[in-house]
Design a protein around this motif. Structure first.
Motif, PDB file in Angstrom:
ATOM      1  N   ASN A  83       0.856  -1.178   0.000  1.00  0.00           N
ATOM      2  CA  ASN A  83       0.000   0.000   0.000  1.00  0.00           C
ATOM      3  C   ASN A  83       0.899   1.238   0.000  1.00  0.00           C
ATOM      4  O   ASN A  83       1.558   1.545   0.998  1.00  0.00           O
ATOM      5  CB  ASN A  83      -0.904  -0.011   1.232  1.00  0.00           C
ATOM      6  CG  ASN A  83      -1.939   1.079   1.192  1.00  0.00           C
ATOM      7  OD1 ASN A  83      -1.757   2.113   0.573  1.00  0.00           O
ATOM      8  ND2 ASN A  83      -3.047   0.847   1.878  1.00  0.00           N
ATOM      9  N   LYS A  84       0.923   1.972  -1.123  1.00  0.00           N
ATOM     10  CA  LYS A  84       1.796   3.136  -1.246  1.00  0.00           C
ATOM     11  C   LYS A  84       1.479   4.222  -0.231  1.00  0.00           C
ATOM     12  O   LYS A  84       2.368   4.930   0.222  1.00  0.00           O
ATOM     13  CB  LYS A  84       1.701   3.734  -2.651  1.00  0.00           C
ATOM     14  CG  LYS A  84       2.205   2.832  -3.744  1.00  0.00           C
ATOM     15  CD  LYS A  84       2.207   3.520  -5.086  1.00  0.00           C
ATOM     16  CE  LYS A  84       0.808   3.679  -5.625  1.00  0.00           C
ATOM     17  NZ  LYS A  84       0.784   4.158  -7.021  1.00  0.00           N
ATOM     18  N   THR A  85       0.219   4.340   0.154  1.00  0.00           N
ATOM     19  CA  THR A  85      -0.165   5.404   1.085  1.00  0.00           C
ATOM     20  C   THR A  85       0.225   5.088   2.524  1.00  0.00           C
ATOM     21  O   THR A  85       0.322   5.985   3.344  1.00  0.00           O
ATOM     22  CB  THR A  85      -1.681   5.676   1.012  1.00  0.00           C
ATOM     23  OG1 THR A  85      -2.379   4.481   1.350  1.00  0.00           O
ATOM     24  CG2 THR A  85      -2.081   6.140  -0.374  1.00  0.00           C
ATOM     25  N   LYS A  86       0.460   3.819   2.832  1.00  0.00           N
ATOM     26  CA  LYS A  86       0.840   3.432   4.192  1.00  0.00           C
ATOM     27  C   LYS A  86       2.328   3.097   4.321  1.00  0.00           C
ATOM     28  O   LYS A  86       2.793   2.784   5.403  1.00  0.00           O
ATOM     29  CB  LYS A  86       0.024   2.215   4.640  1.00  0.00           C
ATOM     30  CG  LYS A  86      -1.441   2.493   4.815  1.00  0.00           C
ATOM     31  CD  LYS A  86      -2.150   1.254   5.301  1.00  0.00           C
ATOM     32  CE  LYS A  86      -3.625   1.502   5.526  1.00  0.00           C
ATOM     33  NZ  LYS A  86      -4.306   0.303   6.023  1.00  0.00           N
TER      34      LYS A  86
ATOM     35  N   GLY B 248       6.074   5.519  -8.865  1.00  0.00           N
ATOM     36  CA  GLY B 248       5.766   6.898  -9.224  1.00  0.00           C
ATOM     37  C   GLY B 248       5.316   7.785  -8.081  1.00  0.00           C
ATOM     38  O   GLY B 248       5.126   8.979  -8.268  1.00  0.00           O
ATOM     39  N   SER B 249       5.115   7.242  -6.900  1.00  0.00           N
ATOM     40  CA  SER B 249       4.690   8.035  -5.741  1.00  0.00           C
ATOM     41  C   SER B 249       5.862   8.224  -4.779  1.00  0.00           C
ATOM     42  O   SER B 249       6.648   7.302  -4.560  1.00  0.00           O
ATOM     43  CB  SER B 249       3.558   7.341  -4.994  1.00  0.00           C
ATOM     44  OG  SER B 249       2.428   7.206  -5.811  1.00  0.00           O
ATOM     45  N   ILE B 250       5.950   9.419  -4.208  1.00  0.00           N
ATOM     46  CA  ILE B 250       6.986   9.687  -3.221  1.00  0.00           C
ATOM     47  C   ILE B 250       6.571   9.063  -1.899  1.00  0.00           C
ATOM     48  O   ILE B 250       5.448   9.260  -1.434  1.00  0.00           O
ATOM     49  CB  ILE B 250       7.204  11.202  -3.035  1.00  0.00           C
ATOM     50  CG1 ILE B 250       7.729  11.811  -4.333  1.00  0.00           C
ATOM     51  CG2 ILE B 250       8.165  11.476  -1.896  1.00  0.00           C
ATOM     52  CD1 ILE B 250       7.919  13.316  -4.267  1.00  0.00           C
TER      53      ILE B 250
ATOM     54  N   THR C 132       8.245   5.862  14.402  1.00  0.00           N
ATOM     55  CA  THR C 132       7.139   4.999  14.006  1.00  0.00           C
ATOM     56  C   THR C 132       6.762   4.101  15.179  1.00  0.00           C
ATOM     57  O   THR C 132       7.558   3.890  16.092  1.00  0.00           O
ATOM     58  CB  THR C 132       7.497   4.153  12.765  1.00  0.00           C
ATOM     59  OG1 THR C 132       6.321   3.491  12.301  1.00  0.00           O
ATOM     60  CG2 THR C 132       8.578   3.133  13.078  1.00  0.00           C
ATOM     61  N   LYS C 133       5.548   3.593  15.140  1.00  0.00           N
ATOM     62  CA  LYS C 133       5.068   2.683  16.181  1.00  0.00           C
ATOM     63  C   LYS C 133       5.016   1.284  15.579  1.00  0.00           C
ATOM     64  O   LYS C 133       4.359   1.051  14.565  1.00  0.00           O
ATOM     65  CB  LYS C 133       3.687   3.113  16.660  1.00  0.00           C
ATOM     66  CG  LYS C 133       3.176   2.326  17.833  1.00  0.00           C
ATOM     67  CD  LYS C 133       1.834   2.897  18.283  1.00  0.00           C
ATOM     68  CE  LYS C 133       1.287   2.153  19.482  1.00  0.00           C
ATOM     69  NZ  LYS C 133      -0.020   2.688  19.879  1.00  0.00           N
ATOM     70  N   LEU C 134       5.731   0.357  16.194  1.00  0.00           N
ATOM     71  CA  LEU C 134       5.785  -1.013  15.717  1.00  0.00           C
ATOM     72  C   LEU C 134       5.570  -1.944  16.892  1.00  0.00           C
ATOM     73  O   LEU C 134       6.322  -1.895  17.877  1.00  0.00           O
ATOM     74  CB  LEU C 134       7.141  -1.285  15.053  1.00  0.00           C
ATOM     75  CG  LEU C 134       7.380  -2.691  14.531  1.00  0.00           C
ATOM     76  CD1 LEU C 134       6.437  -2.990  13.365  1.00  0.00           C
ATOM     77  CD2 LEU C 134       8.824  -2.837  14.077  1.00  0.00           C
ATOM     78  N   LEU C 135       4.532  -2.774  16.815  1.00  0.00           N
ATOM     79  CA  LEU C 135       4.188  -3.698  17.902  1.00  0.00           C
ATOM     80  C   LEU C 135       4.061  -2.970  19.236  1.00  0.00           C
ATOM     81  O   LEU C 135       4.578  -3.405  20.267  1.00  0.00           O
ATOM     82  CB  LEU C 135       5.208  -4.827  17.994  1.00  0.00           C
ATOM     83  CG  LEU C 135       5.326  -5.721  16.756  1.00  0.00           C
ATOM     84  CD1 LEU C 135       6.482  -6.694  16.930  1.00  0.00           C
ATOM     85  CD2 LEU C 135       4.038  -6.441  16.480  1.00  0.00           C
ATOM     86  N   ASN C 136       3.410  -1.812  19.197  1.00  0.00           N
ATOM     87  CA  ASN C 136       3.125  -0.982  20.369  1.00  0.00           C
ATOM     88  C   ASN C 136       4.385  -0.394  21.015  1.00  0.00           C
ATOM     89  O   ASN C 136       4.366  -0.005  22.177  1.00  0.00           O
ATOM     90  CB  ASN C 136       2.303  -1.760  21.398  1.00  0.00           C
ATOM     91  CG  ASN C 136       1.320  -0.862  22.109  1.00  0.00           C
ATOM     92  OD1 ASN C 136       0.900   0.171  21.565  1.00  0.00           O
ATOM     93  ND2 ASN C 136       0.957  -1.209  23.318  1.00  0.00           N
TER      94      ASN C 136
END
Length: 95
Positions: A20-23, A51-53, A60-64
């Motif tokens: 998912n490019k947006t995530k 094509g998307s930046i 970032t939050k990873l596994l709380n």
């Protein structure tokens, strides 16, 4: 680094994985000393995926658990304490 993103895209296609490019975000992980010497946090780098930046992040939050680009616990401790204080405030008001 854009070459590496293309390699990941090829791998995801071969394995039938959806991206998912947006995530999708990215960050440079290094020590505080390397960050200061090489000014990594201030460099303007752009990574592209189809094509998307991609968004450059520093935390970032990873596994709380909150991770920052210097692998410091400051953001995690600050956000955890803030959440705890909010919970205490609400519980005090209800009793």
């Amino acid at each position: 680094m854009n070459y590496d993103v293309k390699s990941l895209d090829q791998y995801s296609n071969e394995c039938n994985l959806a991206v998912n490019k947006t995530k999708t975000n990215w960050m440079v992980v290094c020590t505080t000393q390397m960050d200061m010497v090489h000014s990594l946090g201030r460099k303007q780098l752009s990574l592209f995926y189809r094509g998307s930046i991609l968004k450059h992040i520093h935390v970032t939050k990873l596994l709380n658990v909150y991770l920052d680009n210097n692998l410091s616990w400051i953001d995690h401790i600050t956000k955890t304490l803030s959440s705890g204080y909010s919970t205490l405030t609400v519980s005090r008001k209800t009793h």
